[in-house]
Design a protein around this motif. Structure first.
Motif, mmCIF file in Angstrom:
data_model
loop_
_atom_site.group_PDB
_atom_site.id
_atom_site.type_symbol
_atom_site.label_atom_id
_atom_site.label_comp_id
_atom_site.label_asym_id
_atom_site.label_seq_id
_atom_site.Cartn_x
_atom_site.Cartn_y
_atom_site.Cartn_z
ATOM 1 N N THR A 125 0.595 -1.175 -0.109
ATOM 2 C CA THR A 125 0.113 0.308 -0.021
ATOM 3 C C THR A 125 0.758 1.266 -0.041
ATOM 4 O OG1 THR A 125 -0.195 0.155 2.362
ATOM 5 C CG2 THR A 125 -1.781 -1.236 1.150
ATOM 6 N N TYR A 156 -11.210 4.933 -1.094
ATOM 7 C CA TYR A 156 -11.259 4.734 -2.625
ATOM 8 C C TYR A 156 -9.782 5.124 -3.173
ATOM 9 C CZ TYR A 156 -11.394 9.859 -3.103
ATOM 10 O OH TYR A 156 -11.085 11.266 -2.833
ATOM 11 N N GLU A 157 -8.963 5.662 -2.133
ATOM 12 C CA GLU A 157 -7.672 6.001 -2.632
ATOM 13 C C GLU A 157 -6.692 4.698 -2.135
ATOM 14 O OE1 GLU A 157 -7.134 10.667 -2.115
ATOM 15 O OE2 GLU A 157 -7.534 9.598 -0.067
ATOM 16 N N THR A 201 -4.985 1.657 -2.831
ATOM 17 C CA THR A 201 -4.596 0.697 -3.780
ATOM 18 C C THR A 201 -3.573 -0.469 -3.403
ATOM 19 O OG1 THR A 201 -2.945 2.116 -4.665
ATOM 20 C CG2 THR A 201 -5.123 2.280 -5.553
ATOM 21 N N SER A 243 -0.791 -2.890 -4.471
ATOM 22 C CA SER A 243 0.082 -2.978 -5.801
ATOM 23 C C SER A 243 1.241 -4.071 -5.589
ATOM 24 C CB SER A 243 1.070 -1.765 -5.922
ATOM 25 O OG SER A 243 1.969 -1.712 -6.789
#
Length: 471
Positions: free
Chosen positions: A302, A324-325, A327, A329
């Motif tokens: 993150t 919503y921010e 993500t 990876s």
């Protein structure tokens, strides 16, 4: 921001907190018992103080630690994990002394600390639970409940944690035999002998959701970690994100975790744990009201520093990220490098570290506290370091972890490194075919030939004798 933070812990987590504080411009105070007098975290802190009595009790001395913090001019205490991290009395003692406890409020700790109370709250919220009982009053009540639930069942300590007070029972005979043992262990570990029983899933995944909440009602979840590679309910290898969960289930579990945290007024970093069966049904297990050993892999996927966020939230700063921010990876794996001998039933290994060479390179992180010459004491958890690898794909991160483990050298004590190398090579692990029974079922195929320690005196003498005989 806080001016000075006392770290009420030791080892790698104390060093992790010191690093976070330094980046925030905060001075640090370490505490130590005699076996840790020369430990790395003690040297890295701005100040360090001996706490007594004894090698263990000093880290559990609530009022002694709070008084020391006051005298040292600290305005906050970070408890790390273990020891007093989930003790509501410690959080209350800090508040009474005018010192900020870097963690959730004491009410939330207390509500989530008792497993039966946590189950009640989850049930009221409609979060799925495995069939279970309230704290038991008698053996006959346990037998009757187990018959209704259906074997196998697990005995669990009401105030339990860390795998202590857990017993799996497949029939009435084992239930009657194991309950007194579990109660005795719970009494010694937690000062509370109460136990309850819960349906036991044979081969679930152990999935935990990381949450982060501020003091103003803002909350996010940061995805999940799969902690299924365990030995006797003690985690060995953790993975983020899970290879099992589709996005829909991940979101469902994340929202369930947030709902539970909202219900108890949670206001810091914490973890909600679930069991997930082969059909992707998930069941609430417990909540850990502290930073987790495996927080590293969530940070890696993150890009969010969980320890710094704990400090900022405790200081009163609002969260600066929306759901919503968040993500995820790539993938990350953490291997707990323990001073244990996998070839001898994972018995703890103590002694002097005669050589230490850590791996490095792209995508590798080590959170540890061991150097050459370090004495591994018998009093504490066997964790020496946490080796973390990250990669864009699952295959890449497994290969990277395998390479890093192959580079890692710790001599003088037995470690779990050779076992982890075999796990990284195992086809089932590479394909994601594992559950909480992975170690139990596969250990025989993960055995390895122990490498001779080139620094061992017996090896040196043996080589010298062979060389001499050839002259």
């Amino acid at each position: 921001m806080f001016k000075k933070v006392l770290i009420a812990n030791r080892g790698e987590i104390a060093l992790r907190i010191i690093r976070a504080c330094k980046e925030l411009g905060i001075r640090t105070v370490a505490i130590y018992c005699e076996p840790d007098a020369t430990a790395r975290y003690v040297k890295k802190a701005d100040e360090a103080y001996l706490v007594t009595p004894g090698p263990l009790r000093g880290y559990l001395n609530i009022y002694g630690i709070v008084e020391l913090a006051k005298n040292a001019g600290c305005d906050a205490i970070h408890p790390g994990y273990g020891f007093l991290a989930e003790n509501p009395q410690f959080a209350e003692a800090c508040a009474q002394a005018g010192i900020t406890f870097i963690g959730p409020n004491s009410k939330a700790i207390r509500k989530m600390g008792l497993k039966d109370e946590a189950r009640k709250i989850a049930q009221e919220l409609g979060i799925p639970l495995l069939p279970g009982t309230p704290p038991l009053n008698s053996l006959d009540e346990a037998v009757k409940s187990a018959d209704e639930i259906g074997y196998p069942v697990m005995i669990k300590a009401t105030a339990g944690g860390g795998g202590r007070g857990l017993r799996i029972c497949y029939d009435e005979e084992s239930l009657r035999r194991q309950i007194p043992i579990a109660m005795s262990e719970a009494k010694k570990a937690f000062g509370d002998e109460r136990v309850f029983i819960e349906k036991y899933l044979e081969r679930p995944h152990h999935i935990e959701i990381q949450i982060m909440a501020d003091k103003y009602g803002n909350m996010v979840h940061l995805g999940e970690r799969d902690c299924s590679i365990q030995r006797r309910h003690q985690k060995l290898i953790e993975i983020a994100p899970s290879l099992l969960l589709p996005e829909r289930i991940r979101c469902e579990m994340g929202e369930a975790a947030k709902k539970l945290a909202y219900a108890v007024g949670y206001d810091n970093v914490g973890t909600v744990e679930f069991l997930v069966d082969e059909s992707l049904n998930y069941y609430f297990l417990e909540m850990n009201t502290r930073i987790q050993v495996e927080h590293t892999i969530t940070e890696e996927i993150t890009g969010i520093d969980l320890v710094q966020n704990m400090i900022k939230i405790a200081y009163g700063e609002p969260l600066n990220i929306k759901q919503y921010e968040v993500t995820l990876s790539g993938y990350a794996i953490q291997c707990r490098i323990n001073a244990e001998d996998p070839l001898n039933d994972f018995l703890p290994s103590t002694g002097i570290v005669t050589a230490y060479y850590s791996p490095g390179g792209f995508g590798i992180r080590i959170d540890g506290h061991v150097t050459e010459g370090y004495h591994v004491p018998p009093y504490y958890d066997s964790l020496l370091a946490k080796l973390v690898a990250r990669g864009r794909t699952w295959d890449e991160v497994v290969r990277r972890m395998h390479r890093a483990l192959s580079e890692y050298v710790i001599r003088g004590v037995k470690t779990t490194i050779p076992l982890y190398i075999k796990i990284m090579e195992d086809e089932d692990f590479r394909k994601g075919n594992f559950s909480t029974k992975y170690i139990e079922e596969k250990l025989h195929s993960l055995l390895y030939t122990e490498e001779k320690d080139p620094f061992d005196l017996a090896v040196i003498l043996s080589a010298a004798i062979v060389a001499h005989s050839r002259v």
